[in-house]
Write an enzyme that holds these catalytic residues in place. Structure first.
Site, PDB file in Angstrom:
ATOM      1  CE1 TYR A 177      -3.544  -2.588   0.504  1.00 52.05           C
ATOM      2  CE2 TYR A 177      -4.640  -0.598   1.256  1.00 52.05           C
ATOM      3  CZ  TYR A 177      -4.705  -1.898   0.814  1.00 52.05           C
ATOM      4  OH  TYR A 177      -5.922  -2.508   0.690  1.00 52.05           O
ATOM      5  CE  LYS A 229       1.567 -17.717  -3.073  1.00 52.76           C
ATOM      6  NZ  LYS A 229       0.577 -18.807  -3.158  1.00 52.76           N
ATOM      7  CG  ASP A 285      -2.387 -20.179  -1.790  1.00 52.37           C
ATOM      8  OD1 ASP A 285      -1.822 -20.206  -0.667  1.00 52.37           O
ATOM      9  OD2 ASP A 285      -1.936 -20.795  -2.780  1.00 52.37           O
ATOM     10  CG  ASP A 338      -8.188  -4.623   1.646  1.00 58.00           C
ATOM     11  OD1 ASP A 338      -9.117  -4.147   2.317  1.00 58.00           O
ATOM     12  OD2 ASP A 338      -8.134  -4.558   0.399  1.00 58.00           O
ATOM     13  CG  ASP A 375     -13.727  -6.988   2.204  1.00 57.34           C
ATOM     14  OD1 ASP A 375     -13.426  -6.284   3.187  1.00 57.34           O
ATOM     15  OD2 ASP A 375     -14.164  -6.513   1.130  1.00 57.34           O
TER      16      ASP A 375
HETATM   17  C1  IPM Z   1     -10.373  -1.148   4.127  1.00 56.92           C
HETATM   18  C2  IPM Z   1     -10.644  -0.503   2.795  1.00 56.92           C
HETATM   19  C3  IPM Z   1      -9.479   0.422   2.441  1.00 56.92           C
HETATM   20  C4  IPM Z   1      -8.226  -0.425   2.366  1.00 56.92           C
HETATM   21  C5  IPM Z   1      -9.679   1.248   1.156  1.00 56.92           C
HETATM   22  C6  IPM Z   1     -10.943   2.054   1.177  1.00 56.92           C
HETATM   23  C7  IPM Z   1      -8.489   2.139   0.877  1.00 56.92           C
HETATM   24  O1  IPM Z   1     -10.858  -1.473   1.828  1.00 56.92           O
HETATM   25  O2  IPM Z   1     -10.212  -0.414   5.118  1.00 56.92           O
HETATM   26  O3  IPM Z   1     -10.348  -2.375   4.184  1.00 56.92           O
HETATM   27  O4  IPM Z   1      -7.947  -1.032   1.317  1.00 56.92           O
HETATM   28  O5  IPM Z   1      -7.504  -0.477   3.356  1.00 56.92           O
HETATM   29 MG    MG Z   2     -10.987  -3.469   2.577  1.00 57.56          MG
END
Ligand code: IPM
Ligand code: MG
Length: 359
Positions: free
Chosen positions: A141, A192, A224, A248, A252
């Site tokens: 990042y 990884k 993975d 990240d 999710d």
């Molecule tokens: C998160 C979001 C952010 C990230 C984006 C909005 C930059 O997806 O906080 O998980 O990738 O960190």
């Molecule tokens: Mg995110």
């Protein structure tokens, strides 16, 4: 002395969900003597609209003085055409970096009330309680060089750099082990290392930190496989520690185990305990302004704020209990709605949490 909370609603559904979380903070002030002062600032697209930058200097000043920050979400279609450095997401990355909020805690807990809302079978997810510790201020990042360049043959090439210093790995590993000590004492480091040198070093450093925590069981898993295990047998995990981008993605996936991405709070902490608290979901521009977004991840982010920055574990437990209670009452926003429950909007959900708090 009262503590300074900076509120950054941001974009999309951000202002709607933050408004509900602020109701909760106000109720804690009024009824439980929580001594705080709220200030509001602009970030993301809202920062660009107000001051021409996604992390305006005025917000930066407020952020540096704050004891804790509550953030909604950033991003919106109308900002997608801006130069990259002015896009809303850059504001979020800038504040994380500016305050050195390297340790991002993303708990994925499935409250039994929501077992039916998960897309996985209840027996796979019931009782789920994972903590993802995501490194937040390094890795791909932020690594340099980065950019899009034109090669000699005229073709364009995009490039980013995945880089971690030993000290960065060490501090995030320590964070994970400290948290594991207060939980089930198991850390799974996700990397990884079969492909990336960065991961090879990451693994080595995590192992050396583990020597300081003999009570904690350390395991390693390739990313993975971790993605697969998260949906196959998620309850095998206690604490997962991983790089910025892997965290990240995996968070999710973990969010969906709990029924909805609208249910996951997060805390981003620096070495001084200053923290920024935000739901892990985005600004959801497609449903912004409709009053249907789920405010619970933001409200639970307040609970994390009480616990990690304001030293108010008892109030945090009250907020958690209030959230549980509204779910028990059968209230569901659209994202967690299943037949037989009562579908409500953002404000009704927030009001119900406040009512349960006053209980
Ligand atoms: C998160 C979001 C952010 C990230 C984006 C909005 C930059 O997806 O906080 O998980 O990738 O960190
Ligand atoms: Mg995110």
């Amino acid at each position: 002395m009262s503590q300074n909370i900076l509120v950054l609603p941001g974009d999309g559904i951000g202002p709607e969900i933050v408004a509900e979380a602020v109701k909760v903070l106000n109720a804690l002030q009024a009824d439980y003597g929580l001594d705080i002062e709220l200030t509001e600032g602009a970030i993301g697209g809202a920062g660009y609209d107000a001051a021409g930058h996604p992390y305006p200097d005025t917000t930066k000043e407020l952020a540096r003085k704050a004891d804790a920050i509550l953030l909604g979400a950033v991003g919106g279609y109308e900002y997608d055409k801006l130069p990259r450095e002015l896009r809303p997401e850059r504001g979020l990355l800038a504040i994380r970096s500016d305050l050195d909020l390297f340790s991002n805690l993303r708990p994925a807990i499935l409250t039994e009330e929501l077992a039916d809302a998960s897309s996985l079978k209840p027996e796979i997810v019931a009782g789920l309680d994972i903590m993802i510790v995501r490194e937040l201020t390094g890795g791909i990042y932020f690594g340099k060089p980065r950019g899009i360049r034109t090669l000699d043959n005229g073709e364009r090439e995009g490039y980013n750099t995945l880089v971690y210093r030993e000290s960065e790995v060490e501090r995030i590993a320590r964070s994970a082990f400290e948290i594991a000590m207060k939980r089930d004492k198991r850390v799974c480091s996700v990397d990884k290392a079969n492909v990336l040198e960065v991961s090879e070093l990451w693994r080595e450093v995590v192992e050396s930190v583990a020597d300081d925590y003999p009570q904690v069981e350390l395991s390693h898993m390739y990313v993975d496989n971790a993605a697969m295990q998260l949906v196959k047998e998620p309850k095998q995990f206690d604490v997962i520690v991983t790089k910025n981008m892997f965290g990240d993605i995996l968070s999710d996936a973990a969010a969906m185990l709990t029924g909805s991405i609208g249910m996951l709070p997060s805390a981003s902490l620096n070495a001084k305990g200053v923290g920024m608290y935000e739901p892990i979901h985005g600004s959801a521009p497609d449903i912004a302004g409709q009053g249907i977004a789920n405010p619970l991840a933001t409200i639970m982010s307040v609970s994390m704020m009480l616990r990690y920055s304001l030293d108010q574990a008892e109030l945090a437990a009250k907020v958690d209990a209030a959230v549980k209670s509204v779910l028990q009452q059968g209230l569901r926003t659209a994202d967690i709605f299943v037949e037989g429950f009562e579908q409500v909007g953002t404000a009704t959900m927030g009001d119900a949490v406040v009512a349960a708090l006053k209980g």
